[in-house]
Design an enzyme around this catalytic site. Structure first.
Site, mmCIF file in Angstrom:
data_model
loop_
_atom_site.group_PDB
_atom_site.id
_atom_site.type_symbol
_atom_site.label_atom_id
_atom_site.label_comp_id
_atom_site.label_asym_id
_atom_site.label_seq_id
_atom_site.Cartn_x
_atom_site.Cartn_y
_atom_site.Cartn_z
ATOM 1 N N GLY A 148 35.987 47.773 46.477
ATOM 2 C CA GLY A 148 35.525 48.981 45.818
ATOM 3 C C GLY A 148 34.001 48.969 45.776
ATOM 4 N N CYS A 149 33.377 50.137 45.845
ATOM 5 C CA CYS A 149 31.908 50.182 45.883
ATOM 6 C C CYS A 149 31.306 49.693 44.564
ATOM 7 C CB CYS A 149 31.417 51.577 46.242
ATOM 8 S SG CYS A 149 32.140 52.925 45.281
#
Length: 342
Positions: A148-149
């Protein structure tokens, strides 16, 4: 040797970012693009900024011939990658940009994403895609699960500190400011210009954000004990970028030293001089990460700031970095573009 790649879900932001990056890659060639609702269209029609490129027409996944594809990037929405990847050729290398294979425990996946995992055998094969910490495993992987960013941003701040034992593991706060492109390209009322511009707000507050599953998994594995952080993201009225402000209990000089030592040989990780803070303006459109450390006025406290581009290093750039490793290419190939400024 040229490596043929396909991009599944090319009509979304991360798919378009992959096309932009691969356009300057010396050894990758795009031979197939999928976009279910955009099938039959050219990428230049969907994304006019890519109009100058000679690209395959978008098609449905089931119509793609994978016999000549060396690696597929899967940039589909969360929850849709599992059945698609399960049905792809078993010898095809895959980099998945969704959340579908990030969490090793299927029960944790169901807890955070609200549905059972439907490709459990593949889940066992997946390697977590935070490149700087899983490089050796990624080289030999068949399936790489992109992070996930927000999860990547927080981990760049904290993993070296947990490894070095320089902070209190029970006193960690991660505050994230995230650009609107992280919410994807689908139409949503709260992302309309009139709803978003000129203001900001936290979302998934109180420990509800899905990326907490990655923080729990990775920090606990690293520490050898349960580690639970406080994490609140905020939706910001800018297009690209994530800024994490991380509050820790520990000597600020030791915190800076641990980060500088761990990232000294990492091309894309830049630890700023002590006392400087990271800014999203300095990394936009690039695969670079800036990390800063500031001592707090309260003795024994430090603030760590991390900035990265959510579409590049937080997603598509990370995916290409991992694909380079999986294909035996130079890890930095196609990724040395300087940030865009102003």
């Amino acid at each position: 040797m040229t490596q043929n790649v396909a991009i599944l879900g090319a009509s979304g932001y991360t798919g378009a970012e992959l096309v932009r990056l691969i356009a300057t890659h010396p050894s990758m060639r795009i031979v197939a693009l999928s976009g279910d609702r955009k099938a039959g269209m050219r990428m230049g029609e969907v994304f006019p900024h890519l109009r100058h490129l000679d690209l395959p027409v978008l098609q449905k996944i089931e119509d793609i011939d994978f016999s000549a594809v060396d690696l597929a990037f899967c940039a589909l929405p969360h929850g849709t990658s599992q059945p698609v990847i399960r049905d792809l050729p078993s010898d095809l290398k895959i980099v998945d940009l969704s959340a579908d294979f990030r969490l090793r425990d299927p029960a944790e996946y169901e807890k955070w994403y609200g549905k059972p995992h439907v490709a459990l055998e593949l889940q066992k094969q997946a390697v977590y895609g935070l490149t700087e910490f899983y490089r050796d495993e990624i080289r030999s992987a068949r399936l790489c699960a992109g992070t996930g960013c927000n999860a990547a941003t927080g981990q760049y701040a904290l993993r070296p500190l947990i490894e070095a034992g320089v902070i209190d593991l029970d006193d960690i706060i991660i505050d994230v400011k995230a650009g609107v492109s992280g919410a994807g390209r689908s139409l949503k009322e709260n992302l309309l210009h009139a709803e978003l511009s000129g203001g900001t707000m936290p979302y998934s507050a109180g420990g509800k954000h899905r990326h907490l599953g990655e923080f729990d998994q990775e920090f606990s594995k690293l520490a050898g004990r349960d580690v639970r952080v406080m994490f609140t993201p905020h939706l910001m009225p800018f297009n690209r970028g994530i800024l994490a402000t991380v509050y820790v209990k520990g000597d600020a000089a030791a915190v800076h030293e641990a980060l500088a030592a761990r990232y000294a040989d990492e091309v894309f990780l830049e630890v700023l001089p002590f006392g400087q803070v990271a800014s999203t303006r300095s990394i936009a459109g690039s695969n670079y990460v800036h990390v800063g450390v500031v001592a707090d006025r309260i003795a024994g406290r430090a603030t760590v700031t991390v900035a990265l581009d959510n579409l590049c290093k937080g997603s598509s750039g990370q995916a290409m970095q991992n694909a380079n490793l999986m294909l035996g290419l130079e890890e930095t190939a196609g990724l040395m573009l300087a940030p865009v400024f102003p």
